[in-house]
Design a protein around this motif. Sequence first.
Motif, mmCIF file in Angstrom:
data_model
loop_
_atom_site.group_PDB
_atom_site.id
_atom_site.type_symbol
_atom_site.label_atom_id
_atom_site.label_comp_id
_atom_site.label_asym_id
_atom_site.label_seq_id
_atom_site.Cartn_x
_atom_site.Cartn_y
_atom_site.Cartn_z
ATOM 1 N N GLN A 184 0.845 -1.188 0.000
ATOM 2 C CA GLN A 184 0.000 0.000 0.000
ATOM 3 C C GLN A 184 0.884 1.243 0.000
ATOM 4 O OE1 GLN A 184 -3.377 -0.304 -0.230
ATOM 5 N NE2 GLN A 184 -2.990 -2.512 -0.307
ATOM 6 N N LEU A 185 0.720 2.096 -1.002
ATOM 7 C CA LEU A 185 1.535 3.300 -1.105
ATOM 8 C C LEU A 185 1.304 4.229 0.083
ATOM 9 C CD1 LEU A 185 3.497 5.021 -2.758
ATOM 10 C CD2 LEU A 185 1.530 5.967 -3.980
ATOM 11 N N SER A 186 0.089 4.268 0.584
ATOM 12 C CA SER A 186 -0.200 5.158 1.710
ATOM 13 C C SER A 186 0.620 4.790 2.935
ATOM 14 C CB SER A 186 -1.693 5.105 2.048
ATOM 15 O OG SER A 186 -2.090 3.767 2.334
ATOM 16 N N MET A 187 0.774 3.498 3.196
ATOM 17 C CA MET A 187 1.551 3.073 4.361
ATOM 18 C C MET A 187 3.036 3.366 4.156
ATOM 19 S SD MET A 187 1.746 -0.615 6.222
ATOM 20 C CE MET A 187 2.935 -0.882 7.541
ATOM 21 N N ASN A 188 3.566 3.098 2.981
ATOM 22 C CA ASN A 188 4.972 3.376 2.718
ATOM 23 C C ASN A 188 5.270 4.870 2.781
ATOM 24 O OD1 ASN A 188 5.364 0.622 2.314
ATOM 25 N ND2 ASN A 188 5.017 0.770 0.120
ATOM 26 N N MET A 189 4.345 5.685 2.301
ATOM 27 C CA MET A 189 4.533 7.127 2.407
ATOM 28 C C MET A 189 4.465 7.587 3.856
ATOM 29 S SD MET A 189 5.189 8.344 -0.534
ATOM 30 C CE MET A 189 4.983 10.063 -0.147
ATOM 31 N N ALA A 190 3.665 6.895 4.666
ATOM 32 C CA ALA A 190 3.606 7.239 6.089
ATOM 33 C C ALA A 190 4.928 6.946 6.788
ATOM 34 C CB ALA A 190 2.474 6.462 6.763
ATOM 35 N N PHE A 191 5.683 5.979 6.288
ATOM 36 C CA PHE A 191 7.022 5.728 6.806
ATOM 37 C C PHE A 191 8.029 6.730 6.253
ATOM 38 C CE2 PHE A 191 5.753 1.133 7.524
ATOM 39 C CZ PHE A 191 5.797 1.237 8.902
ATOM 40 N N ALA A 192 7.970 6.978 4.946
ATOM 41 C CA ALA A 192 9.010 7.754 4.278
ATOM 42 C C ALA A 192 8.926 9.246 4.587
ATOM 43 C CB ALA A 192 8.927 7.524 2.769
ATOM 44 N N THR A 193 7.728 9.822 4.547
ATOM 45 C CA THR A 193 7.603 11.274 4.655
ATOM 46 C C THR A 193 8.073 11.833 5.998
ATOM 47 O OG1 THR A 193 5.748 11.213 3.086
ATOM 48 C CG2 THR A 193 6.015 13.214 4.398
ATOM 49 N N PRO A 214 10.710 11.549 -0.764
ATOM 50 C CA PRO A 214 9.819 10.622 -0.035
ATOM 51 C C PRO A 214 8.890 9.852 -0.963
ATOM 52 C CG PRO A 214 9.150 12.892 0.310
ATOM 53 C CD PRO A 214 10.486 12.939 -0.366
ATOM 54 N N LEU A 215 8.436 10.499 -2.044
ATOM 55 C CA LEU A 215 7.587 9.791 -3.005
ATOM 56 C C LEU A 215 8.356 8.674 -3.680
ATOM 57 C CD1 LEU A 215 4.875 9.640 -4.466
ATOM 58 C CD2 LEU A 215 5.759 11.280 -6.129
ATOM 59 N N LEU A 252 18.316 25.554 -12.078
ATOM 60 C CA LEU A 252 18.883 24.487 -11.248
ATOM 61 C C LEU A 252 18.298 24.500 -9.849
ATOM 62 C CD1 LEU A 252 22.668 24.257 -12.195
ATOM 63 C CD2 LEU A 252 20.879 22.561 -12.512
ATOM 64 N N ILE A 253 18.049 25.678 -9.314
ATOM 65 C CA ILE A 253 17.437 25.745 -7.974
ATOM 66 C C ILE A 253 16.049 25.128 -7.991
ATOM 67 C CG2 ILE A 253 16.530 27.329 -6.237
ATOM 68 C CD1 ILE A 253 18.873 29.162 -6.771
ATOM 69 N N ILE A 254 15.295 25.405 -9.042
ATOM 70 C CA ILE A 254 13.942 24.829 -9.147
ATOM 71 C C ILE A 254 14.024 23.311 -9.297
ATOM 72 C CG2 ILE A 254 11.869 24.730 -10.576
ATOM 73 C CD1 ILE A 254 12.333 27.677 -11.253
ATOM 74 N N ILE A 255 14.934 22.837 -10.138
ATOM 75 C CA ILE A 255 15.068 21.396 -10.362
ATOM 76 C C ILE A 255 15.504 20.682 -9.090
ATOM 77 C CG2 ILE A 255 16.386 19.636 -11.607
ATOM 78 C CD1 ILE A 255 16.466 21.566 -13.984
ATOM 79 N N GLU A 256 16.502 21.229 -8.394
ATOM 80 C CA GLU A 256 16.983 20.595 -7.162
ATOM 81 C C GLU A 256 15.927 20.632 -6.069
ATOM 82 O OE1 GLU A 256 19.683 18.911 -6.643
ATOM 83 O OE2 GLU A 256 20.366 19.184 -8.702
ATOM 84 N N THR A 257 15.136 21.698 -6.017
ATOM 85 C CA THR A 257 14.059 21.762 -5.022
ATOM 86 C C THR A 257 13.003 20.707 -5.297
ATOM 87 O OG1 THR A 257 14.432 24.149 -4.772
ATOM 88 C CG2 THR A 257 12.355 23.259 -3.940
ATOM 89 N N ILE A 258 12.650 20.538 -6.572
ATOM 90 C CA ILE A 258 11.665 19.504 -6.922
ATOM 91 C C ILE A 258 12.209 18.117 -6.601
ATOM 92 C CG2 ILE A 258 10.452 18.426 -8.848
ATOM 93 C CD1 ILE A 258 10.279 21.186 -10.150
ATOM 94 N N TYR A 291 16.110 -3.107 3.020
ATOM 95 C CA TYR A 291 17.445 -2.564 3.260
ATOM 96 C C TYR A 291 17.673 -1.285 2.449
ATOM 97 C CZ TYR A 291 22.527 -2.176 3.166
ATOM 98 O OH TYR A 291 23.809 -1.704 3.259
ATOM 99 N N VAL A 292 17.244 -1.274 1.187
ATOM 100 C CA VAL A 292 17.429 -0.099 0.342
ATOM 101 C C VAL A 292 16.624 1.083 0.879
ATOM 102 C CG1 VAL A 292 16.961 0.842 -1.961
ATOM 103 C CG2 VAL A 292 18.008 -1.405 -1.726
ATOM 104 N N PHE A 293 15.426 0.822 1.353
ATOM 105 C CA PHE A 293 14.579 1.884 1.908
ATOM 106 C C PHE A 293 15.291 2.589 3.061
ATOM 107 C CE2 PHE A 293 11.279 3.579 4.625
ATOM 108 C CZ PHE A 293 10.347 4.107 3.749
ATOM 109 N N VAL A 294 15.828 1.805 3.992
ATOM 110 C CA VAL A 294 16.491 2.386 5.162
ATOM 111 C C VAL A 294 17.849 2.975 4.780
ATOM 112 C CG1 VAL A 294 17.308 1.895 7.497
ATOM 113 C CG2 VAL A 294 15.252 0.789 6.654
ATOM 114 N N LEU A 295 18.548 2.340 3.843
ATOM 115 C CA LEU A 295 19.849 2.857 3.415
ATOM 116 C C LEU A 295 19.713 4.239 2.784
ATOM 117 C CD1 LEU A 295 22.891 2.404 2.998
ATOM 118 C CD2 LEU A 295 22.332 1.335 0.806
#
Length: 227
Positions: free
Chosen positions: A98-107, A154-155, A142-148, A213-217
């Motif tokens: 579920q993307l909602s649960m993974n986003m709740a971890f990542a964000t 998290p997404l 570049l500032i706009i691109i790096e900000t995006i 592992y990749v998520f936490v790394l």
Amino acid sequence: MMAGLFDQFASPTLLGIPLIVLAVLLPWILYPTATPRWLSNRLITIQAWLAARFANQLLLPLSARGHKWAVLLTSLMIYLITLNVLGLLPYTYTPTTQLSMNMAFATPLWLATVIIGMRDQPTMSLGHLLPEGTPVPLIPALIIIETISLFIRPLALGVRLTANLTAGHLLIQLLATAVYVLVPLTKAVASLTMVVFFLLSLLEVAVALIQAYVFVLLLSLYLQENI
């Protein structure tokens, strides 16, 4: 029998109660808690050894200031590994699809790393938005691109975990359906498909471990940029 391929990702309910709550809480029940005795049993000893190995691997890219996150990151990785592996068992449900649960971890964790960087070293954190030596006409773009790209992190974490697990579950279901259909028609092709199905199942176990592992790394790398 399921009406569609994606029905397996719908949260099951019992008497109107979503069972995703049970799936989320189950990993904490499975692991034994430490005892005050000097000599623990073998299960607790193995668990502590694995947790220590995980922590050592996670702390490699981090400086000394990031070591205080060791308990949080190690617990998150063990938790995600347990959810992913349990979801491969028959008649189970995988909350991490579920993307909602993974986003709740990542964000929240990504936001915590950004806040730490802005609080402790705002100049260096903002400096990541503009690489050194950038030509003056390209600075606004570049500032706009790096900000995006910063806000997409998290997404990307949530989508990566969701997409890999979802694709694996779909492949397993497709091959299982193919074996079920081919058995009465041709035994040879069904046997070959069964071998592929078995190998894919082993691959999915590896994917479940690697993706956690990749998520936490990646979270630890984001943290290292801001400390």
